[in-house]
Write an enzyme that holds these catalytic residues in place. Structure first.
Site, PDB file in Angstrom:
ATOM      1  CE1 TYR A  36      -2.853  -0.658   4.914  1.00 59.00           C
ATOM      2  CE2 TYR A  36      -3.677  -2.441   5.342  1.00 59.00           C
ATOM      3  CZ  TYR A  36      -3.246  -1.580   4.250  1.00 59.00           C
ATOM      4  OH  TYR A  36      -3.406  -1.608   3.533  1.00 59.00           O
TER       5      TYR A  36
ATOM      6  CB  SER B 119      -0.837  -0.077   1.194  1.00 58.55           C
ATOM      7  OG  SER B 119      -1.436   0.892   1.099  1.00 58.55           O
TER       8      SER B 119
ATOM      9  CE  LYS C 145      -1.698  -4.700   3.055  1.00 57.33           C
ATOM     10  NZ  LYS C 145      -1.556  -5.739   3.049  1.00 57.33           N
TER      11      LYS C 145
HETATM   12  C1  WQD Z   1     -10.174   9.009   1.427  1.00 54.31           C
HETATM   13  C2  WQD Z   1     -10.047  10.365   1.362  1.00 54.31           C
HETATM   14  C3  WQD Z   1     -10.669  10.909   4.095  1.00 54.31           C
HETATM   15  C4  WQD Z   1     -13.986   8.815   4.026  1.00 54.31           C
HETATM   16  C5  WQD Z   1      -7.068   4.210   2.971  1.00 54.31           C
HETATM   17  C6  WQD Z   1      -6.115   2.928   3.422  1.00 54.31           C
HETATM   18  C7  WQD Z   1      -5.556   2.814   1.979  1.00 54.31           C
HETATM   19  C8  WQD Z   1      -5.910   2.055   1.453  1.00 54.31           C
HETATM   20  C9  WQD Z   1      -7.420   2.548   1.305  1.00 54.31           C
HETATM   21  C10 WQD Z   1      -6.323  -0.084   2.347  1.00 54.31           C
HETATM   22  C11 WQD Z   1      -9.481  10.959   2.334  1.00 54.31           C
HETATM   23  C12 WQD Z   1     -12.096  11.613   2.713  1.00 54.31           C
HETATM   24  C13 WQD Z   1     -13.195   9.303   3.621  1.00 54.31           C
HETATM   25  C14 WQD Z   1     -15.584   9.621   4.763  1.00 54.31           C
HETATM   26  C15 WQD Z   1     -13.788  12.020   3.707  1.00 54.31           C
HETATM   27  N1  WQD Z   1      -6.675   0.704   1.982  1.00 54.31           N
HETATM   28  N2  WQD Z   1     -13.057  10.629   3.662  1.00 54.31           N
HETATM   29  N3  WQD Z   1     -15.121  11.161   4.177  1.00 54.31           N
HETATM   30  O1  WQD Z   1      -7.430   7.070   3.600  1.00 54.31           O
HETATM   31  O2  WQD Z   1      -6.464   7.838   1.176  1.00 54.31           O
HETATM   32  O3  WQD Z   1      -6.556   5.035   2.363  1.00 54.31           O
HETATM   33  O4  WQD Z   1      -7.379   3.307   1.928  1.00 54.31           O
HETATM   34  O5  WQD Z   1      -5.354  -0.913   1.608  1.00 54.31           O
HETATM   35  O6  WQD Z   1      -4.185   2.062   2.748  1.00 54.31           O
HETATM   36  O7  WQD Z   1      -5.219   3.825   4.607  1.00 54.31           O
HETATM   37  O8  WQD Z   1      -8.733   6.454   1.710  1.00 54.31           O
HETATM   38  O9  WQD Z   1     -11.178   6.234   1.655  1.00 54.31           O
HETATM   39  O10 WQD Z   1     -10.951   6.208   3.230  1.00 54.31           O
HETATM   40  O11 WQD Z   1     -10.072   8.144   1.993  1.00 54.31           O
HETATM   41  O12 WQD Z   1     -14.036  13.293   3.611  1.00 54.31           O
HETATM   42  O13 WQD Z   1     -16.474   9.280   4.634  1.00 54.31           O
HETATM   43  O14 WQD Z   1     -11.582  10.979   1.611  1.00 54.31           O
HETATM   44  O15 WQD Z   1     -10.385  12.189   4.536  1.00 54.31           O
HETATM   45  O16 WQD Z   1      -9.179  12.269   2.760  1.00 54.31           O
HETATM   46  P1  WQD Z   1      -7.589   6.558   2.316  1.00 54.31           P
HETATM   47  P2  WQD Z   1     -10.014   6.900   2.580  1.00 54.31           P
END
Ligand code: WQD
Length: 338
Positions: free
Chosen positions: A150, A125, A154
């Site tokens: 997590y 990741s 990785k």
């Molecule tokens: C994306 C953006 C949030 C939800 C994570 C893991 C990564 C991978 C993918 C496993 C961010 C914003 C999110 C919400 C929001 N997972 N958001 N409201 O955090 O980039 O990555 O998931 O491998 O390892 O870290 O993905 O989709 O959670 O968030 O505003 O209800 O959307 O702040 O900026 P992230 P995400």
């Protein structure tokens, strides 16, 4: 060529099984069904016409993994997806994450090192980079101290694989994913988050279909053009194809080193507000959302430099953000019909 896909009933795993079968690979899926449904097998068969062999097994069970490889001596390679992947949950349950994400890896490698030759593709990741200093992020960007158990699993996983391949007949490719989204165009497989979705896109589609009241945007005071976080959202089918390209590379012996690392993204960054606007355009649905405080642990910006994957792996993301969002929306509508 017979390939073991661990976690093959999961979101990325199931899409990869489809692409492997379509490229002529024979696939056996091992999944413990802790975060996936057996019905995904029907979806895969519905797309490819080939029902993959399936074995329910908890890969933490050393004896179970040993017996599996005794029965399946003709496994040529492994694509290892099976792991827990919720950043927030890992903060609350570190021991479960270290056990669930490291012990299976050790058990698999112990069996593979006995073989003449074995190919190993690891689901890593972009989290390993933390908040990278320079955009786009290359594979040479420094690995930062993990912000979550997590992310640490990785990093540890990559280090274990590197050390083991050095003294065994295993060769490996580490794929560092950015943000996988969307679903197969058939809408027969897709993302099935259990409970309240942590990730942005499933929360958006559940809000649009009425399962969630409104989307909370986690902060708009970041140092970005519109103040919301930027990520590299990649269609899960493009990501799946990167796994086949990586496996082909090892099977053909084209790898230059025992372990090679590739960032798998589109190379394009999109902010949360840009995603909301794009989704509204694609779906025709007005999205209810409110701006709330930042989410702990979020980084401001991450998008991939795709030069190495494009030029060395010979893979490039082809599907647009709009196609990915449309496929996620069609999948959500399909899931809610049942
Ligand atoms: C994306 C953006 C949030 C939800 C994570 C893991 C990564 C991978 C993918 C496993 C961010 C914003 C999110 C919400 C929001 N997972 N958001 N409201 O955090 O980039 O990555 O998931 O491998 O390892 O870290 O993905 O989709 O959670 O968030 O505003 O209800 O959307 O702040 O900026 P992230 P995400």
């Amino acid at each position: 060529m017979k390939i073991l896909v661990t976690g093959g009933l999961g979101f990325i795993g199931s899409h990869t099984v489809v692409e492997l079968q379509e490229q002529g690979y024979e696939v056996v899926i091992v999944d413990d069904l802790s975060n996936a449904s057996i019905s995904v097998l029907e979806g895969i068969e519905g797309i490819t016409g080939i029902r993959p062999e399936f074995v329910q097994l908890d890969l933490r069970d050393k004896q179970g993994v040993f017996s599996f490889f005794q029965t399946n001596q003709d496994i040529d390679g492994v694509i290892h997806f099976a792991a827990s992947k919720a950043v927030g949950e890992s903060m609350q349950r570190p021991l479960m994450y270290y056990e669930n994400n490291i012990v299976p890896l050790l058990n698999l490698l112990k069996e593979l090192e006995k073989k003449e030759k074995a190919h190993f593709i690891f689901s890593s990741s972009c989290t390993v980079y933390g908040q990278a200093e320079v955009m786009p992020i290359t594979e040479e960007a420094p690995i930062q101290v993990a912000l979550s158990p997590y992310g640490n699993t990785k990093q540890i996983g990559e280090e274990i694989i590197t050390d083991v391949t050095r003294v065994s007949s295993i060769d490996a490719i580490l794929l560092r994913y950015f943000n996988p989204i969307g679903a197969h165009k058939s809408a027969l497989i897709g993302e099935l988050p259990i409970g309240v979705p942590q990730n942005l896109i499933p929360f958006i589609t559940q809000t649009a279909i009425g399962v969630r009241k409104e989307l909370s945007v986690f902060g708009e005071d970041y140092n970005t053009p519109d103040g919301t976080c930027i990520r590299d959202y990649i269609h899960v089918v493009d990501l799946a194809k990167a796994h086949v390209a990586a496996l082909d590379r090892l099977v053909k012996g084209e790898n230059i080193e025992k372990v090679e690392t590739f960032n798998v993204g589109t190379g394009k960054g999109s902010s949360v507000m840009e995603i909301i606007n794009a989704f509204e355009k694609v779906s025709g649905v007005k999205l209810h959302y409110k701006i709330v405080d930042r989410r702990e642990g979020d980084i401001t910006e991450a998008y991939a430099c795709t030069r190495k994957a494009n030029q060395v792996l010979g893979w490039k993301a082809e599907l647009s953000l709009e196609v990915a969002l449309d496929s996620a929306w069609k999948w959500e509508q399909k899931v809610r019909k049942h």
